[in-house]
Scaffold this motif. Structure first.
Motif, PDB file in Angstrom:
ATOM      1  N   GLU A  89       0.821  -1.202   0.000  1.00 35.72           N
ATOM      2  CA  GLU A  89       0.000   0.000   0.000  1.00 35.72           C
ATOM      3  C   GLU A  89       0.859   1.257   0.000  1.00 35.72           C
ATOM      4  O   GLU A  89       1.987   1.271   0.500  1.00 35.72           O
ATOM      5  N   PHE A  90       0.296   2.295  -0.539  1.00 30.33           N
ATOM      6  CA  PHE A  90       0.958   3.592  -0.616  1.00 30.33           C
ATOM      7  C   PHE A  90       1.066   4.224   0.769  1.00 30.33           C
ATOM      8  O   PHE A  90       0.136   4.114   1.581  1.00 30.33           O
TER       9      PHE A  90
ATOM     10  N   PRO B 232       5.350   9.435 -12.191  1.00 28.37           N
ATOM     11  CA  PRO B 232       3.895   9.470 -12.345  1.00 28.37           C
ATOM     12  C   PRO B 232       3.376  10.897 -12.306  1.00 28.37           C
ATOM     13  O   PRO B 232       4.010  11.785 -11.740  1.00 28.37           O
TER      14      PRO B 232
ATOM     15  N   SER C 209      -1.954  12.644 -10.112  1.00 31.33           N
ATOM     16  CA  SER C 209      -3.107  11.798  -9.814  1.00 31.33           C
ATOM     17  C   SER C 209      -2.736  10.324  -9.668  1.00 31.33           C
ATOM     18  O   SER C 209      -3.553   9.521  -9.214  1.00 31.33           O
ATOM     19  N   TYR C 210      -1.507   9.967 -10.028  1.00 31.22           N
ATOM     20  CA  TYR C 210      -1.058   8.585  -9.917  1.00 31.22           C
ATOM     21  C   TYR C 210       0.038   8.416  -8.869  1.00 31.22           C
ATOM     22  O   TYR C 210       0.671   7.351  -8.811  1.00 31.22           O
TER      23      TYR C 210
ATOM     24  N   ARG D 155      -0.226   7.767  -5.848  1.00 30.13           N
ATOM     25  CA  ARG D 155      -0.572   6.707  -4.902  1.00 30.13           C
ATOM     26  C   ARG D 155      -0.519   5.314  -5.523  1.00 30.13           C
ATOM     27  O   ARG D 155      -0.712   4.324  -4.823  1.00 30.13           O
ATOM     28  N   SER D 156      -0.273   5.258  -6.815  1.00 30.06           N
ATOM     29  CA  SER D 156      -0.296   3.979  -7.518  1.00 30.06           C
ATOM     30  C   SER D 156       1.111   3.431  -7.708  1.00 30.06           C
ATOM     31  O   SER D 156       1.989   4.106  -8.235  1.00 30.06           O
ATOM     32  N   ALA D 157       1.299   2.170  -7.304  1.00 23.69           N
ATOM     33  CA  ALA D 157       2.619   1.553  -7.449  1.00 23.69           C
ATOM     34  C   ALA D 157       3.045   1.465  -8.909  1.00 23.69           C
ATOM     35  O   ALA D 157       4.248   1.472  -9.207  1.00 23.69           O
ATOM     36  N   GLU D 158       2.074   1.401  -9.804  1.00 20.78           N
ATOM     37  CA  GLU D 158       2.392   1.266 -11.233  1.00 20.78           C
ATOM     38  C   GLU D 158       3.131   2.478 -11.776  1.00 20.78           C
ATOM     39  O   GLU D 158       3.765   2.405 -12.824  1.00 20.78           O
ATOM     40  N   GLY D 159       3.074   3.596 -11.075  1.00 21.97           N
ATOM     41  CA  GLY D 159       3.746   4.795 -11.551  1.00 21.97           C
ATOM     42  C   GLY D 159       5.234   4.854 -11.240  1.00 21.97           C
ATOM     43  O   GLY D 159       5.936   5.746 -11.697  1.00 21.97           O
TER      44      GLY D 159
END
Length: 124
Positions: A45-46, A100, A103-104, A106-110
């Motif tokens: 989690e972020f 990222p 807006s991204y 918080r996303s691990a994908e970034g």
């Protein structure tokens, strides 16, 4: 890009810890820096992120007001100051860098590069 996280340990509830993440790159200032965590049996989690110029910080609701992310460009290091630790904060903490958009954050994908993680254990 290589990241080396450190500073984890065993502490009691209410204590403080500061995590560090040394980033090996010639373009440290061009990255968004983030911290994530993964508790036993749970998904990653972020936790927090800081923008390239340090002007924007984003926090998970669970740590807002207790944790603070910062960076030192000269040392190419990202910090996570953790105050008022709770048993629920027990996890392996990972630092990451990427580019990222806001807006991204918080996303691990970034995030494209990750450190190996450092374990934080908070006893009650």
């Amino acid at each position: 890009v290589q990241l080396q996280a450190s500073g984890g340990g065993l502490v009691k509830a209410g204590d403080s810890l500061r995590l560090s993440c040394a980033v090996s790159t010639s373009t440290f200032g061009s990255y968004v820096k983030g911290w994530f965590r993964q508790a036993p049996g749970k998904e990653r989690e972020f936790v927090a992120a800081i923008s390239q110029n340090g002007g924007t910080t984003v926090y998970a609701d669970s740590v807002k007001g207790r944790f603070a992310i910062s960076r030192d460009n000269a040392k190419k290091t990202v910090y996570l100051q953790m105050n008022g630790l709770e048993p629920e904060d027990t996890a392996v903490y990972y630092c990451a860098v990427g580019r990222p958009i806001l807006s991204y954050y918080r996303s691990a994908e970034g995030y494209t590069s990750w450190g190996q993680g450092t374990l934080v254990t908070v006893s009650s």
